[in-house]
Design a protein around this motif. Structure first.
Motif, short mmCIF file in Angstrom:
data_model
loop_
_atom_site.label_atom_id
_atom_site.label_comp_id
_atom_site.label_asym_id
_atom_site.label_seq_id
_atom_site.Cartn_x
_atom_site.Cartn_y
_atom_site.Cartn_z
N ASP A 1 40.53 33.74 59.28
CA ASP A 1 39.80 35.01 59.21
C ASP A 1 40.69 36.13 58.68
O ASP A 1 40.28 36.94 57.86
N THR B 1 40.13 38.12 55.20
CA THR B 1 39.97 39.58 55.26
C THR B 1 40.93 40.27 54.29
O THR B 1 40.56 41.23 53.61
N TYR C 1 39.74 42.67 51.10
CA TYR C 1 40.14 44.05 50.81
C TYR C 1 40.64 44.18 49.37
O TYR C 1 40.38 45.18 48.69
#
Length: 231
Positions: free
Chosen positions: A193, A197, A201
């Motif tokens: 995760d 992530t 971004y």
């Protein structure tokens, strides 16, 4: 024995209609496929088999990347991109740069990666000039039936029909003799995760482009890193 070649654009033509898009839109514009009889007029073989193996491995790698499409009107764009990356095919693929080529320009580009004497800023050779030019670059011309029918061929042999087409013979050997070291990595629980992530971004910031171009860049970057770790 299979053949790796540049064959036809995504619209079933030669690309002169300005509708052909850069990159392989169908997976068949530049690809590896089973043997076919054109028929062939002659075969070109480079005496240094190690260079021929590297060239065919590069051809297969480019075909599998789907970054290279077919378009005779943009036939030199693959060669120019490889030149930009100092003829490092892995660097080119990592860039995600989509290009075009045609059958003879494709053969020329992959062998020019390993034979500096072939490199030129001129238009790439066409099938009708390959016999003379490749002989000047050290290739040997063979016209025996055993070569032209698919027998007696080795990785990197170039089949040529002077009026229309050329392709490179491959038996599936990548030509890379570097052993793969299996690394015994310590056990760990990946924080998937967190990794996703971080990349998300970067995508939001525009670091990976947009649309299909972004998808291809993400895939190429991850797969390239996987290959590097395995090596």
């Amino acid at each position: 024995m299979n053949l790796v070649h540049a064959s036809i654009d995504e619209n079933g033509g030669a690309g002169w209609d300005d509708d052909a898009k850069a990159g392989d839109q169908t997976g068949k514009e530049v690809c590896v496929r089973s043997w076919y009889d054109k028929p062939w007029d002659f075969m070109l073989r480079y005496p240094d088999k190690s260079i021929a193996r590297k060239a065919v491995a590069t051809a297969v790698k480019l075909a599998n990347s789907n970054l290279v499409g077919y378009d005779q009107s943009e036939r030199n764009s693959l060669y120019n991109a490889l030149k930009k990356y100092n003829f490092d095919v892995d660097a080119y693929i990592r860039s995600g740069h989509k290009t075009e080529t045609d059958c003879s320009a494709f053969v020329y580009a992959v062998f020019a990666c390993f034979i500096p004497g072939m490199r030129s800023n001129d238009n790439a050779p066409v099938t009708s000039t390959m016999r003379v030019l490749y002989r000047e670059w050290g290739f040997v011309v063979h016209t025996g039936a055993g070569y032209l029918s698919g027998q007696n061929l080795i990785n990197g042999d170039i089949l040529v029909n002077e009026n229309s087409h050329t392709a490179i013979a491959t038996d599936g050997d990548t030509g890379d003799t570097t052993p793969i070291n299996i690394i015994d990595l310590p056990a760990y629980t990946p924080d998937v995760d967190k990794a996703i992530t971080t990349i998300a971004y970067d995508v939001i910031n525009g670091d990976w482009g947009t649309g299909n171009d972004r998808k291809e860049k993400l895939y190429v970057a991850i797969q390239t890193r996987v290959n590097e770790l395995l090596r």
